[in-house]
Design an enzyme around this catalytic site. Structure first.
Site, PDB file in Angstrom:
ATOM      1  N   LYS A 166      12.974  -9.732  14.397  1.00 40.05           N
ATOM      2  CA  LYS A 166      12.109  -9.315  13.293  1.00 40.05           C
ATOM      3  C   LYS A 166      12.207 -10.327  12.171  1.00 40.05           C
ATOM      4  CE  LYS A 166       9.442  -5.720  12.325  1.00 40.05           C
ATOM      5  NZ  LYS A 166       8.632  -4.909  13.222  1.00 40.05           N
ATOM      6  N   GLY A 183       1.447   7.817   4.769  1.00 44.62           N
ATOM      7  CA  GLY A 183       1.127   6.410   4.983  1.00 44.62           C
ATOM      8  C   GLY A 183      -0.160   6.274   5.762  1.00 44.62           C
ATOM      9  N   GLY A 210      -2.107   3.382   6.268  1.00 45.94           N
ATOM     10  CA  GLY A 210      -2.448   1.967   6.415  1.00 45.94           C
ATOM     11  C   GLY A 210      -3.090   1.713   7.764  1.00 45.94           C
ATOM     12  N   HIS A 211      -2.783   0.557   8.341  1.00 44.25           N
ATOM     13  CA  HIS A 211      -3.410   0.167   9.610  1.00 44.25           C
ATOM     14  C   HIS A 211      -3.229   1.241  10.690  1.00 44.25           C
ATOM     15  CE1 HIS A 211      -3.051  -3.840   7.723  1.00 44.25           C
ATOM     16  NE2 HIS A 211      -4.109  -4.118   8.444  1.00 44.25           N
ATOM     17  N   VAL A 212      -2.005   1.749  10.815  1.00 44.78           N
ATOM     18  CA  VAL A 212      -1.744   2.731  11.881  1.00 44.78           C
ATOM     19  C   VAL A 212      -2.111   4.146  11.423  1.00 44.78           C
ATOM     20  CG1 VAL A 212       0.015   3.722  13.407  1.00 44.78           C
ATOM     21  CG2 VAL A 212       0.143   1.314  12.785  1.00 44.78           C
ATOM     22  N   TYR A 248      -4.064   5.459   9.201  1.00 46.44           N
ATOM     23  CA  TYR A 248      -5.479   5.824   9.044  1.00 46.44           C
ATOM     24  C   TYR A 248      -6.123   6.076  10.416  1.00 46.44           C
ATOM     25  CZ  TYR A 248     -10.282   5.816   7.426  1.00 46.44           C
ATOM     26  OH  TYR A 248     -11.580   6.181   7.169  1.00 46.44           O
TER      27      TYR A 248
HETATM   28  P1  NAD Z   1       0.596  -0.778   6.530  1.00 52.69           P
HETATM   29  O1  NAD Z   1       1.305  -1.607   5.551  1.00 52.69           O
HETATM   30  O2  NAD Z   1      -0.782  -1.140   6.948  1.00 52.69           O
HETATM   31  O3  NAD Z   1       0.530   0.746   6.014  1.00 52.69           O
HETATM   32  C1  NAD Z   1       1.593   1.417   5.428  1.00 52.69           C
HETATM   33  C2  NAD Z   1       0.991   2.433   4.477  1.00 52.69           C
HETATM   34  O4  NAD Z   1       2.037   3.258   4.001  1.00 52.69           O
HETATM   35  C3  NAD Z   1       0.315   1.786   3.264  1.00 52.69           C
HETATM   36  O5  NAD Z   1      -0.966   2.355   3.066  1.00 52.69           O
HETATM   37  C4  NAD Z   1       1.273   2.110   2.115  1.00 52.69           C
HETATM   38  O6  NAD Z   1       0.616   2.241   0.871  1.00 52.69           O
HETATM   39  C5  NAD Z   1       1.869   3.427   2.592  1.00 52.69           C
HETATM   40  N1  NAD Z   1       3.167   3.763   2.022  1.00 52.69           N
HETATM   41  C6  NAD Z   1       4.227   2.948   1.818  1.00 52.69           C
HETATM   42  N2  NAD Z   1       5.232   3.635   1.266  1.00 52.69           N
HETATM   43  C7  NAD Z   1       4.802   4.908   1.124  1.00 52.69           C
HETATM   44  C8  NAD Z   1       5.384   6.113   0.593  1.00 52.69           C
HETATM   45  N3  NAD Z   1       6.624   6.126   0.109  1.00 52.69           N
HETATM   46  N4  NAD Z   1       4.643   7.235   0.610  1.00 52.69           N
HETATM   47  C9  NAD Z   1       3.389   7.232   1.089  1.00 52.69           C
HETATM   48  N5  NAD Z   1       2.784   6.130   1.591  1.00 52.69           N
HETATM   49  C10 NAD Z   1       3.486   4.989   1.610  1.00 52.69           C
HETATM   50  O7  NAD Z   1       1.567  -0.671   7.787  1.00 52.69           O
HETATM   51  P2  NAD Z   1       1.186  -0.263   9.272  1.00 52.69           P
HETATM   52  O8  NAD Z   1       0.933  -1.475  10.061  1.00 52.69           O
HETATM   53  O9  NAD Z   1       0.192   0.840   9.238  1.00 52.69           O
HETATM   54  O10 NAD Z   1       2.599   0.314   9.778  1.00 52.69           O
HETATM   55  C11 NAD Z   1       3.075   1.559   9.326  1.00 52.69           C
HETATM   56  C12 NAD Z   1       4.478   1.801   9.867  1.00 52.69           C
HETATM   57  O11 NAD Z   1       4.442   1.756  11.302  1.00 52.69           O
HETATM   58  C13 NAD Z   1       5.503   0.731   9.450  1.00 52.69           C
HETATM   59  O12 NAD Z   1       6.775   1.338   9.366  1.00 52.69           O
HETATM   60  C14 NAD Z   1       5.500  -0.237  10.618  1.00 52.69           C
HETATM   61  O13 NAD Z   1       6.715  -0.955  10.711  1.00 52.69           O
HETATM   62  C15 NAD Z   1       5.330   0.739  11.765  1.00 52.69           C
HETATM   63  N6  NAD Z   1       4.754   0.120  12.955  1.00 52.69           N
HETATM   64  C16 NAD Z   1       3.547  -0.496  12.879  1.00 52.69           C
HETATM   65  C17 NAD Z   1       3.009  -1.060  14.028  1.00 52.69           C
HETATM   66  C18 NAD Z   1       1.650  -1.714  14.007  1.00 52.69           C
HETATM   67  O14 NAD Z   1       1.096  -1.969  15.090  1.00 52.69           O
HETATM   68  N7  NAD Z   1       1.062  -1.976  12.847  1.00 52.69           N
HETATM   69  C19 NAD Z   1       3.714  -0.993  15.230  1.00 52.69           C
HETATM   70  C20 NAD Z   1       4.937  -0.330  15.270  1.00 52.69           C
HETATM   71  C21 NAD Z   1       5.452   0.228  14.120  1.00 52.69           C
END
Ligand code: NAD
Length: 347
Positions: free
Chosen positions: A78, A174, A176-178, A180
């Protein structure tokens, strides 16, 4: 620091500083015994540099376990880039990061994570080939979300004996990408949503598009729902939150959801079914690893869909043995990595 590496089982920890671009980056390589380490690049602010190191160490181990349980020929790594406080040139910063990745000669392949996007991966690709999630490969988040959605269905089937999510109340943190995309899939099946994000715009988008009820970020833990789906950052199951939960299931994408392993046991004692993060959120890793080795889309999707069966087996084993699911999942992953280690040293 060496003690933290040892207790975490991490092989290598690399630091890189580039004053010209403001880059301060850490790469933790937990293991390469099953193949090159693969894992996302996180780009967020840290109040203390130590926290960035701890994040990299914990996340890298999770990636090793994730790759092992998903049967992928990779170890875990990572990267964490500490987001500069002052103005910075984003393309230059990610190109500098690519130069750092390149010095590791393929032992670590980088990818998207919180705070990074496809265009950043394209910048990294200008200075190294050891990168995935570029424009030609794409964003893994939809596949992570699909795996989480399938995992939620598996949890609901196991805990409530229900084959439909219609009317199931899910609190989602949360968006975000996932998160939503998970909200979109859940809404389509008739689930009722209560959501929170520190970015109010994301929450309001879910209110508008998915009829979700929006709550303040700190209130999401105590929502009287069926299932809590954490898709923000890690360590949200901790001493402060664990007594607030009124749900009977926790299943979401966030990495390192348990602040400490014993929180998994407390959840089990409370009768809260927990889907281990590195199993339920493996869809993105499956996507990037199989895309990197040029596998067809159908193979990727089919492997992601297998996450629900893997979870079902784990839930059953936990219920039969009385051992918390996180402990069983950790042990299985460690056994797979140890077996590869023995094979490597015998060869
Ligand atoms: P992202 O940054 O796109 O979204 C994260 C969202 O969480 C953001 O909208 C942010 O504003 C919100 N957030 C952060 N802290 C918060 C809190 N205390 N309360 C409420 N909302 C909060 O990230 P992502 O890519 O959607 O990933 C989300 C999680 O899933 C992360 O932990 C990431 O490591 C994990 N993950 C993501 C993937 C992937 O394919 N993107 C794969 C495996 C794991």
């Amino acid at each position: 620091m060496f003690q933290q590496m040892e207790s975490n089982g991490t092989q290598r920890l690399h630091f890189f500083s580039d004053p010209e671009t403001g880059l301060k980056a850490i790469i933790a390589i937990h293991s390469t015994v099953r193949g090159p380490a693969i894992g996302g690049c996180r780009f967020i602010s840290y109040q203390q540099e130590d926290n960035a190191v701890i994040d990299a160490l914990r996340l890298a181990r999770g990636m090793s376990y994730k790759a092992a349980l998903a049967g992928l020929p990779h170890g875990g790594g990572k990267a964490v880039i500490i987001k500069p406080e002052n103005h910075f040139n984003r393309p230059a910063l990610f190109q500098a990061f690519g130069r750092f990745v390149n010095t590791l000669n393929g032992d670590y392949i980088t990818a998207m994570d919180s705070g990074t996007q496809v265009s950043d991966m394209d910048q990294i690709n200008k200075t190294t080939n050891w990168v995935t999630c570029t424009n030609s490969i794409g964003d893994p988040s939809p596949m992570t979300a699909l795996g989480v959605f399938e995992g939620i269905k598996a949890a609901v089937r196991f805990k409530l004996g229900r084959h439909s999510l219609n009317g199931i109340h899910i609190s989602l943190q949360g968006l975000g990408h996932v998160g939503y995309e998970v909200a979109r899939l859940l809404h389509q099946t008739g689930a009722k949503l209560t959501v929170a994000d520190i970015n109010q715009e994301r929450a309001l988008l879910c209110e508008k598009n998915f009829s979700a009820q929006v709550v303040e970020p700190d209130d999401i833990y105590a929502i009287d729902a069926d299932l809590f789906c954490p898709c923000g950052l890690g360590a949200i199951i901790n001493d402060q939150t664990i007594d607030q939960f009124k749900v009977s299931m926790i299943a979401g994408s966030a990495n390192n959801q348990l602040a400490e392993e014993h929180h998994g046991e407390i959840l089990a004692q409370k009768g809260i079914l927990y889907a281990p993060d590195f199993l339920i959120n493996a869809g993105g890793l499956i996507f990037v690893a199989l895309q990197y080795s040029a596998q067809p889309q159908a193979a990727i999707r089919s492997k992601v869909m297998q996450i629900s069966d893997a979870l079902k087996n784990l839930f059953q084993e936990s219920s039969m043995t009385g051992i918390a699911v996180n402990r069983i999942a950790n042990k299985k992953a460690e056994e797979i990595i140890s077996a590869a280690e023995s094979m490597n040293s015998a060869a």
